[in-house]
Design a protein around this motif. Sequence first.
Motif, PDB file in Angstrom:
ATOM      1  N   THR A 120       0.847  -1.187   0.000  1.00 36.61           N
ATOM      2  CA  THR A 120       0.000   0.000   0.000  1.00 36.61           C
ATOM      3  C   THR A 120       0.883   1.238   0.000  1.00 36.61           C
ATOM      4  O   THR A 120       1.883   1.291   0.707  1.00 36.61           O
ATOM      5  CB  THR A 120      -0.926   0.012   1.241  1.00 36.61           C
ATOM      6  OG1 THR A 120      -1.676  -1.207   1.261  1.00 36.61           O
ATOM      7  CG2 THR A 120      -1.871   1.190   1.210  1.00 36.61           C
TER       8      THR A 120
ATOM      9  N   THR B 158       0.899   5.577   0.297  1.00 38.83           N
ATOM     10  CA  THR B 158       0.135   6.708   0.839  1.00 38.83           C
ATOM     11  C   THR B 158       0.866   8.005   0.527  1.00 38.83           C
ATOM     12  O   THR B 158       2.069   8.117   0.773  1.00 38.83           O
ATOM     13  CB  THR B 158      -0.027   6.580   2.369  1.00 38.83           C
ATOM     14  OG1 THR B 158      -0.647   5.331   2.672  1.00 38.83           O
ATOM     15  CG2 THR B 158      -0.864   7.721   2.923  1.00 38.83           C
TER      16      THR B 158
ATOM     17  N   HIS C 288      -4.229   7.250  -1.356  1.00 40.55           N
ATOM     18  CA  HIS C 288      -3.598   5.975  -1.047  1.00 40.55           C
ATOM     19  C   HIS C 288      -4.118   4.920  -2.006  1.00 40.55           C
ATOM     20  O   HIS C 288      -5.180   5.054  -2.599  1.00 40.55           O
ATOM     21  CB  HIS C 288      -3.771   5.560   0.413  1.00 40.55           C
ATOM     22  CG  HIS C 288      -5.177   5.580   0.906  1.00 40.55           C
ATOM     23  ND1 HIS C 288      -5.476   5.424   2.222  1.00 40.55           N
ATOM     24  CD2 HIS C 288      -6.359   5.730   0.292  1.00 40.55           C
ATOM     25  CE1 HIS C 288      -6.783   5.486   2.390  1.00 40.55           C
ATOM     26  NE2 HIS C 288      -7.336   5.661   1.238  1.00 40.55           N
TER      27      HIS C 288
END
Length: 144
Positions: free
Chosen positions: A50, A52, A111
Amino acid sequence: LWRNEPTVTIGRHQNPWKECNLQKLEENKVTLFRRYSGGGAVLQDLGCTTFTFLNVDADFSIDRNFDIVTGALKNSFGFNAEKSGRNDIQIDGKKISGSAFKYGEGVSLHHGTVLVDANMAALGQYLTPHKKKLQSKGVASVAA
């Protein structure tokens, strides 16, 4: 960049009873989490990275953020990564990333996920996408 233990994350306005197999999540002790941002349901695990971006509004640029991610996939790994649609990234025509956004007072968040080594079997167990999305984004499953 970050990864976490198996978690199904749903968007701010999503209905978990429509998006997830809650019984399977509970059986397998998979966390269910609701984001403050929009976007779709995703299974995050150690095979999903992930990213961000958090910027003050004056410095926030979705296009620049996508350029950073696609550039890293191209330059560091040699993938033919490109932005697709409103908030996806594809490699050779296959979606590997989706994004969500949240705009606050003076600060904005972007994100997204990057499927690196996704557990597609688990993804199929825990997520229940709408049939129309499957028709437009994927192929039909074969009934067991």
